[in-house]
Motif scaffolding. Structure first.
Motif, PDB file in Angstrom:
ATOM      1  N   GLY A   3      34.774  34.511  42.264  1.00 29.78           N
ATOM      2  CA  GLY A   3      33.755  34.219  42.868  1.00 29.78           C
ATOM      3  C   GLY A   3      33.549  32.749  43.534  1.00 29.78           C
ATOM      4  N   LYS A  31      28.822  38.595  50.561  1.00 32.50           N
ATOM      5  CA  LYS A  31      29.926  37.944  49.794  1.00 32.50           C
ATOM      6  C   LYS A  31      30.235  39.023  48.741  1.00 32.50           C
ATOM      7  N   GLU A  32      31.812  39.377  48.394  1.00 30.43           N
ATOM      8  CA  GLU A  32      32.004  40.573  47.613  1.00 30.43           C
ATOM      9  C   GLU A  32      31.959  39.653  46.245  1.00 30.43           C
ATOM     10  N   THR A  85      36.079  30.008  46.538  1.00 24.50           N
ATOM     11  CA  THR A  85      36.944  29.899  47.582  1.00 24.50           C
ATOM     12  C   THR A  85      38.283  29.957  47.118  1.00 24.50           C
ATOM     13  N   GLU A 142      24.354  38.031  51.139  1.00 21.28           N
ATOM     14  CA  GLU A 142      25.013  36.914  51.785  1.00 21.28           C
ATOM     15  C   GLU A 142      26.459  37.158  52.591  1.00 21.28           C
ATOM     16  N   LYS A 166      38.030  36.537  44.855  1.00 18.25           N
ATOM     17  CA  LYS A 166      37.005  37.551  44.691  1.00 18.25           C
ATOM     18  C   LYS A 166      36.597  37.574  43.186  1.00 18.25           C
TER      19      LYS A 166
END
Length: 241
Positions: free
Chosen positions: A199, A80-81, A201, A78, A196
């Motif tokens: 995990g 996402k890191e 926002t 997706e 990050k």
């Protein structure tokens, strides 16, 4: 030059030997082998945000971090890191691909100015073959990394508060030192970087940090997080109210 690395000025073999011996793994080697590694090691520097290597790159070397901090991460389907590990001074980066000779298994990025000594696979493996104690120590390093990664993956299924609390406790254990008002995390992380690692926002992270500041669980001092109530933070990390 492997991994797209950028070489800096060349210190003497004796200087490189002193830097290598600061790492507990290197200490387990015979003096002659440390000298041999120091002769071939290259000192590299990376600016904050600079890529050290990417997943899929050839695994031709391992780095002993001398100064700074390195983020080990991967990108999901997706886009996402996911942060797998944070590597600090005195630890190694890139040991998995170095040992098996395969491609890099994750991305490595400097999150602050970082210096590292690079050891090539062709120079390192013969030393490891001659030193059973060093091989065992390397296995211990790998096991420790696996445990850390397992904890990170486990955190992803937890609620935001539990996940945030666990991350801050680990950062304090890895990078913290005691100050008058609590435990200061000596790693200047932007909100984006911390997002990050946790995990989540930036907005969700900000809300949780603001709530904990109001409860006097944490504080911000000169851009660094200070844990004022470690007991409360650990209770949250354990899922307690």
């Amino acid at each position: 030059m492997p991994d797209g690395l950028k070489e800096t000025g060349s210190p003497s073999a004796q200087d490189k030997k002193s830097l290598l011996l600061a790492h507990t793994f290197i200490e387990s080697l015979d003096d002659e082998d440390v000298d041999r590694l120091a002769q071939h090691a290259r000192l590299m520097t990376y600016g904050a945000g600079e890529t050290i290597f990417r997943k899929g790159d050839p695994g031709l070397s391992m780095m002993v971090v001398i100064k700074g901090c390195v983020r080990i991460s991967t990108i999901t389907s997706e886009a996402k890191e996911i942060v797998l590990n944070l590597i600090q001074a005195g630890e190694v980066v890139g040991e998995i691909a170095l040992l098996d000779g395969k491609e890099r298994s994750a991305d490595a990025t400097a999150i602050q100015f970082t210096e590292a000594l690079v050891l090539e696979r062709r120079d390192f493996l013969p030393v490891l073959e001659r030193n059973p104690r060093a091989a065992i120590r390397m296995l211990e390093v790998l096991c420790d990394r696996l445990r850390r990664t397992s904890e990170q993956v486990e955190d992803l299924i937890m609620t935001n508060a539990v996940r945030f609390a666990r991350v801050l406790v680990r950062l304090a254990e890895q990078f913290g030192h005691e100050v008058d008002v609590g435990m200061q995390i000596d790693l200047r992380l932007s909100q984006s970087e911390l997002g990050k690692i946790t995990g989540t926002t930036r907005e969700t992270l900000n809300r949780q940090l603001a709530e904990w500041r109001e409860q006097d669980i944490i504080a911000l001092e000169s851009g660094k997080i200070v844990i004022r109530n470690m007991r409360a933070l650990k209770r949250i990390g354990d899922g307690e109210r």
